[in-house]
Enzyme design. Structure first.
Site, PDB file in Angstrom:
ATOM      1  CG  HIS A  78      -2.006  -0.946   1.224  1.00  0.00           C
ATOM      2  ND1 HIS A  78      -3.087  -0.874   2.054  1.00  0.00           N
ATOM      3  CD2 HIS A  78      -2.231  -2.026   0.428  1.00  0.00           C
ATOM      4  CE1 HIS A  78      -3.922  -1.864   1.785  1.00  0.00           C
ATOM      5  NE2 HIS A  78      -3.411  -2.584   0.820  1.00  0.00           N
ATOM      6  CE1 TYR A 207      -4.729   3.530   9.372  1.00  0.00           C
ATOM      7  CE2 TYR A 207      -5.151   3.331  11.733  1.00  0.00           C
ATOM      8  CZ  TYR A 207      -4.436   2.967  10.611  1.00  0.00           C
ATOM      9  OH  TYR A 207      -3.432   2.044  10.715  1.00  0.00           O
ATOM     10  N   PRO A 299      -3.001  -0.275  19.178  1.00  0.00           N
ATOM     11  CG  PRO A 299      -4.808  -1.671  18.647  1.00  0.00           C
ATOM     12  CD  PRO A 299      -4.153  -0.964  19.789  1.00  0.00           C
ATOM     13  CE  LYS A 303       5.088   3.071  13.568  1.00  0.00           C
ATOM     14  NZ  LYS A 303       4.663   2.505  12.280  1.00  0.00           N
ATOM     15  CE1 TYR A 391      -0.598   3.459   9.964  1.00  0.00           C
ATOM     16  CE2 TYR A 391       0.142   2.882   7.757  1.00  0.00           C
ATOM     17  CZ  TYR A 391      -0.719   2.697   8.825  1.00  0.00           C
ATOM     18  OH  TYR A 391      -1.694   1.730   8.751  1.00  0.00           O
TER      19      TYR A 391
END
Ligand code: FAD
Ligand code: PHB
Length: 403
Positions: A78, A207, A299, A303, A391
């Site tokens: 992604h 998200y 979560p 990570k 990220y």
């Protein structure tokens, strides 16, 4: 088959999760032998549904260690993620913001299967379903791990013990009181997660910040969706029949342009509590803690698994140095080096969590502050870069920490 009662090893590893298995593999590549013991069965560990997002550095390490073949074939690369708020989606272009980095969606239990396969291919010992595990002597020069295996009392005398036994393991609590310092934060919510036979409604993760609570769209394959919604930490799953879950998810992902999730049969459901936790230092004598045994992150930043990988990369390197040169210089820096990355990940995970969730007593002010922050992250390049760099994963060797 009768098991030997004493199995000598250079490194005794407690726990066959991603941390323990990858450590064993990296040590094998360095010519250091280890024995891994695991409380659960192989089937249980291979089927446990956990993480899904691998940072670029994790992917590169698995490839370099020769265990990335299936991940390269089946993992979904992604180049961006979406943040959804105020009923609108905003894409964060991870690839362009980080100068070419990406994440790979590949389930943790698939990584674990690949690591088991590698371990089996060279006959590296793993003992499953061990009981009554005790670790001793790590404050001196003769550590040992004792346990029962199918009725036999066994022990592993070793030079070093790696505590890779997760948050609820025995290694961290075996360290005498007064040596470790704990830093902890529990959040007043959890995540209800499902796996469903439904084509993911987006090619990238979403998200979502919604006034009723956070929601996350992820996936496992092009036909399996992984979805989460914020719930109470002690949520009773029996109050969540599938139609209620879909209704709640559809509401939280709703956008002005009519976004809808694809629905399908739910085949796995669970609730995860959310906490931030760090034990310092990550070493006591000849015992080294790695992964969830030493730290937990909520979560939201994806990570946990990636931190476990960074720990064992460092630990394998330090142990290999010890056997090559005879000095413990790198081992003695293990905790200090890992903790710098751990705290960076703690900050990022806390930040993502606080920006995206509904907090108890969260009033109009707090929600509008979250929206302002989300607006900044999705419109100001410098803010987006901070999110994207964290990220996709900070480099293994943070500035000033080159090995
Ligand atoms: P574990 O996976 O917990 O492994 C520890 C092992 O030790 C287990 O197999 C356990 O059975 C064994 N054990 C315990 N006690 C003993 C004993 N006494 N003797 C022998 N063996 C023992 N992380 C990410 O990076 N990305 C994500 O997208 C992500 N999503 C997540 C989603 C959810 C819902 C959850 C719950 C976690 C998520 N994580 C994520 C976190 C990630 O799953 C963990 O950080 C990761 O499993 C840590 O690996 P570990 O090997 O340290 O510990
Ligand atoms: C997952 O796919 O399980 C997942 C993805 C992203 C997260 C957490 C979990 O932040």
């Amino acid at each position: 088959m009768a098991l030997p009662k004493t199995i000598r090893a250079q490194v005794g590893i407690v726990g066959a999760g991603p941390a323990g298995l990858l450590l064993a593999h990296l040590l094998h590549l360095e010519g250091v032998e280890s024995v891994v013991i695991e409380a659960q069965s192989r089937k249980h560990v291979e089927e446990r549904v956990r993480a899904g997002v691998l940072e670029q550095g994790t992917v590169d390490l698995l490839n370099a260690a020769g265990v990335g073949e299936r991940m390269r074939r089946e993992g979904l690369v992604h180049y961006g993620i979406e943040l959804c708020f105020d009923r609108r989606g905003h894409r964060i272009d991870l690839h362009s913001l980080t100068g070419g980095r990406a994440i790979t969606v590949y389930a943790q239990h698939e990584v674990v299967k690949d690591l088991f396969q590698a371990r089996m291919s060279y006959g590296g010992p793993i003992l499953f379903e061990v009981e009554s595990v005790r670790i001793e002597g790590f404050d001196g020069d003769a550590p040992r791990i004792r346990f029962r295996s199918y009725g036999d009392e066994c022990e592993i005398p070793c030079d070093y013990i790696a505590g890779c036994d997760g948050f609820h393991g025995v290694c961290r609590p075996s360290i005498p009181s007064g040596i470790l310092r704990f830093y902890e934060k529990t959040y007043p919510f959890g995540w209800l997660g499902i796996l469903a036979e439904a084509k993911p409604a987006s090619d990238e993760l979403i998200y979502a910040n919604h006034e009723d609570g956070f929601a996350l769209l992820s996936m496992r394959t092009p036909r399996i969706s992984r979805l989460y919604l914020q719930c109470r930490p002690d949520e009773d799953l029996s109050e969540w029949p599938d139609p209620r879950i879909w209704e709640e998810l559809q509401r939280r992902f709703e956008t002005v342009d009519g976004f809808r999730l694809n629905e399908g049969p739910v085949f796995q459901k669970g609730v995860t509590a959310m906490r931030s936790f760090v034990a310092e230092p990550m070493q006591c004598g000849r015992l080294f803690l790695a992964g969830d045994a030493a730290h937990i992150v909520p979560p939201t930043g994806a990570k946990g698994l990636n931190l476990a990988v960074a720990d064992v990369r460092m630990l394998a390197h330090a142990l290999a140095c010890r056997y090559r040169t005879g000095t413990e210089q790198m081992l003695n820096r293990y905790s200090e080096i890992c903790l710098r990355r751990v705290w960076r990940a703690q900050h990022f995970s806390w930040w993502m969590t606080s920006m995206l969730h509904r907090f108890e007593g969260c009033d109009g002010f707090d929600h509008r502050r979250q929206l302002a922050e989300l607006n900044q992250v999705t419109s100001l390049r410098a803010a987006a870069v901070v999110l994207a760099e964290n990220y996709t994963g900070l480099p293994f060797d943070l500035p000033g920490e080159r090995l």
